[in-house]
Design a protein around this motif. Structure first.
Motif, short mmCIF file in Angstrom:
data_model
loop_
_atom_site.label_atom_id
_atom_site.label_comp_id
_atom_site.label_asym_id
_atom_site.label_seq_id
_atom_site.Cartn_x
_atom_site.Cartn_y
_atom_site.Cartn_z
N VAL A 10 24.77 49.38 56.30
CA VAL A 10 24.43 49.02 54.92
C VAL A 10 24.00 47.56 54.88
CG1 VAL A 10 25.31 48.83 52.56
CG2 VAL A 10 26.08 50.70 54.03
N PRO A 11 22.90 47.24 54.20
CA PRO A 11 22.48 45.84 54.12
C PRO A 11 23.47 45.00 53.31
CG PRO A 11 21.15 47.22 52.66
CD PRO A 11 21.97 48.15 53.50
N ASP A 12 23.45 43.72 53.54
CA ASP A 12 24.33 42.81 52.79
C ASP A 12 24.05 42.95 51.29
OD1 ASP A 12 25.17 42.04 55.23
OD2 ASP A 12 24.28 40.03 55.19
N MET A 13 25.13 42.99 50.51
CA MET A 13 24.96 43.18 49.08
C MET A 13 26.17 42.64 48.32
SD MET A 13 25.75 47.30 48.75
CE MET A 13 25.70 47.22 46.97
N HIS A 14 25.96 42.43 47.03
CA HIS A 14 27.03 41.99 46.12
C HIS A 14 27.00 42.90 44.90
CE1 HIS A 14 29.61 39.43 43.65
NE2 HIS A 14 28.72 39.62 42.68
N THR A 15 28.17 43.35 44.46
CA THR A 15 28.24 44.19 43.27
C THR A 15 29.57 43.95 42.57
OG1 THR A 15 27.99 46.45 42.44
CG2 THR A 15 29.29 46.18 44.44
N ASP A 16 29.70 44.54 41.39
CA ASP A 16 30.96 44.42 40.65
C ASP A 16 31.22 45.71 39.89
OD1 ASP A 16 29.27 44.36 38.41
OD2 ASP A 16 29.25 42.17 38.36
N ARG A 17 32.31 45.73 39.16
CA ARG A 17 32.73 46.94 38.46
C ARG A 17 31.68 47.42 37.48
NH1 ARG A 17 35.45 48.20 33.72
NH2 ARG A 17 37.06 49.83 33.87
N GLU A 18 31.14 46.52 36.68
CA GLU A 18 30.18 46.89 35.65
C GLU A 18 28.88 47.43 36.25
OE1 GLU A 18 31.99 44.13 35.67
OE2 GLU A 18 33.35 44.80 34.07
N GLU A 19 28.45 46.83 37.34
CA GLU A 19 27.21 47.28 37.97
C GLU A 19 27.38 48.68 38.57
OE1 GLU A 19 23.82 45.74 41.16
OE2 GLU A 19 25.72 44.66 40.95
N ILE A 20 28.54 48.95 39.13
CA ILE A 20 28.81 50.28 39.69
C ILE A 20 28.79 51.33 38.59
CG2 ILE A 20 30.56 51.71 40.80
CD1 ILE A 20 31.39 49.27 42.42
N VAL A 21 29.35 50.99 37.43
CA VAL A 21 29.34 51.93 36.30
C VAL A 21 27.91 52.22 35.86
CG1 VAL A 21 29.99 52.24 33.88
CG2 VAL A 21 31.64 51.30 35.50
N ARG A 22 27.10 51.17 35.74
CA ARG A 22 25.70 51.36 35.33
C ARG A 22 24.94 52.18 36.36
NH1 ARG A 22 26.21 45.83 33.96
NH2 ARG A 22 25.13 45.26 35.89
N TRP A 23 25.16 51.88 37.64
CA TRP A 23 24.43 52.58 38.69
C TRP A 23 24.80 54.07 38.73
CZ3 TRP A 23 25.84 55.31 43.07
CH2 TRP A 23 24.80 55.62 43.95
N THR A 24 26.09 54.37 38.62
CA THR A 24 26.51 55.77 38.66
C THR A 24 26.02 56.52 37.42
OG1 THR A 24 28.65 55.07 37.74
CG2 THR A 24 28.52 55.42 40.13
N ASP A 25 26.03 55.87 36.27
CA ASP A 25 25.49 56.52 35.06
C ASP A 25 24.02 56.86 35.24
OD1 ASP A 25 27.73 56.71 33.49
OD2 ASP A 25 27.49 54.72 32.60
N ASP A 26 23.28 55.92 35.80
CA ASP A 26 21.85 56.13 36.00
C ASP A 26 21.61 57.22 37.04
OD1 ASP A 26 19.01 55.27 35.61
OD2 ASP A 26 19.20 54.81 37.75
N PHE A 27 22.36 57.18 38.13
CA PHE A 27 22.17 58.15 39.22
C PHE A 27 22.58 59.56 38.81
CE2 PHE A 27 23.84 60.23 43.13
CZ PHE A 27 22.63 60.36 43.79
N LEU A 28 23.76 59.67 38.19
CA LEU A 28 24.25 60.99 37.80
C LEU A 28 23.51 61.55 36.60
CD1 LEU A 28 28.10 60.38 38.20
CD2 LEU A 28 26.57 61.57 39.78
N GLY A 29 22.87 60.69 35.83
CA GLY A 29 22.13 61.15 34.67
C GLY A 29 20.80 61.80 35.01
N LYS A 30 20.29 61.53 36.19
CA LYS A 30 19.02 62.12 36.63
C LYS A 30 19.32 63.34 37.50
CE LYS A 30 16.70 57.63 36.60
NZ LYS A 30 16.01 56.60 37.42
N GLU A 31 19.40 64.50 36.87
CA GLU A 31 19.78 65.71 37.60
C GLU A 31 18.77 66.06 38.69
OE1 GLU A 31 20.59 68.98 35.09
OE2 GLU A 31 22.31 68.04 34.11
#
Length: 321
Positions: free
Chosen positions: A195-216
């Protein structure tokens, strides 16, 4: 006899041009319709052929024997069968998994403070989260556990966490992510070194999962590719091991009318029944250890020894006649 004179004026030429255009248009329409019919009929025949192959692979041992030299046919069949199987799994999970994942995420994150996570050179560091963090719950009647431990030694954490084989587990250590599906018994590993170097936080994970799971559709494609790769290695490659075992048993029993490649080719069709049966078992959350291996190995041995037995008995019957 007077010579015939053809007089062409602008009106006549226009009529000829229009007539020619109409004829061409009509012919093109006929050709398009014929092409569409040909494509439809060909597709229908191919579909019927593979549908028939699926059914006969399940119950017809004699038909399986006849396929042992059809390597090209077997290769085409197994690709389409795995694609079909992957599409069924992906379609089912794409409709049932997102709501469950959101529920699990919201339940777990309700217990988690606002944290940050950094991956540097394949090592995960999590800040503002007391570790080891562990959460256990149930979803759709199955227990699951989420464990985050980037402090202790990964090997010890993995061994301790995966000791209970009845749980679905998501484990995050300092150098890898481990997912264990209790129903199938499969464990998936993802090393952070890939995995490439990255930085994330709780709020970003929530947004990313909402976006990913919302696109069936995107989720379906992701699952389709994942299952296709998994089934390719889990069935096509694993079949090599089972074929080797059957080949050795046949040689020890002095049944030498089957070559290794013939057993493998026949096996590409023979895995149909066990794959479907085990898939149905997973659907109803019934897991019998080594069910796929036992069913596939048993079917391969039955076809190989049945065909040999048939050949041994036939000459005797001919002498009696």
């Amino acid at each position: 006899m007077l010579p015939c004179r053809i007089v062409l004026n602008s009106t006549s030429i226009a009529n000829i041009v229009v007539s020619t255009h109409c004829i061409k248009k009509r012919n093109n329409g006929i050709l398009k319709q014929s092409f569409k019919k040909a494509v439809f009929i060909t597709s229908l025949l191919i579909f019927m052929f593979y549908l028939r192959a699926i059914f006969r692979s399940i119950y017809d041992a004699r038909w399986l024997t006849e396929q042992k030299d059809n390597g090209k046919k077997a290769a085409n069949y197994i690709v389409l069968f795995i694609l079909l199987l992957s599409a069924i799994y992906a379609g089912y999970l794409a409709t049932t998994l997102p709501p469950q994942m959101r529920t699990i995420r919201d339940t777990v994150f309700a217990q988690v403070p606002s944290f940050t996570a950094d991956i540097r050179d394949g090592i995960l560091e999590v800040s503002n989260l007391e570790q080891p963090f562990e959460y256990a719950g149930t979803s759709d009647g199955q227990s699951f556990r989420v464990v985050v431990d980037t402090v202790n030694t990964s090997t010890i954490v993995v061994d301790d966490t995966l000791s209970n084989k009845e749980e679905n587990i998501l484990l995050i250590t300092r150098d890898q992510l481990v997912v264990r599906d209790a129903a199938s018994g499969k464990t998936t590993l993802q090393d952070f070194s890939e995995v490439p170097d990255m930085h994330t936080d709780r709020e970003e994970i929530v947004r990313w999962t909402d976006d990913f799971l919302g696109k069936e559709s995107s989720f379906f494609v992701f699952l389709l590719i994942a299952w296709f790769i998994l089934f390719t290695f889990g069935k096509v490659v694993y079949l090599l091991i089972l074929t080797s075992l059957v080949f050795v048993i046949a040689r020890l029993a002095k049944k030498d009318n089957w070559k290794f490649g013939q057993i493998y080719t026949m096996g590409l069709f023979a895995i149909t029944g066990p794959s479907i049966l085990v898939g149905i078992m997973h659907l109803y959350r019934q897991d019998i250890p080594y069910a796929y291996t036992i069913l596939t190995l048993g079917l391969l041995l039955y076809v190989v020894f049945r065909e040999q037995k048939h050949k041994e008995i036939s000459p005797a019957k001919e002498e009696e006649k």
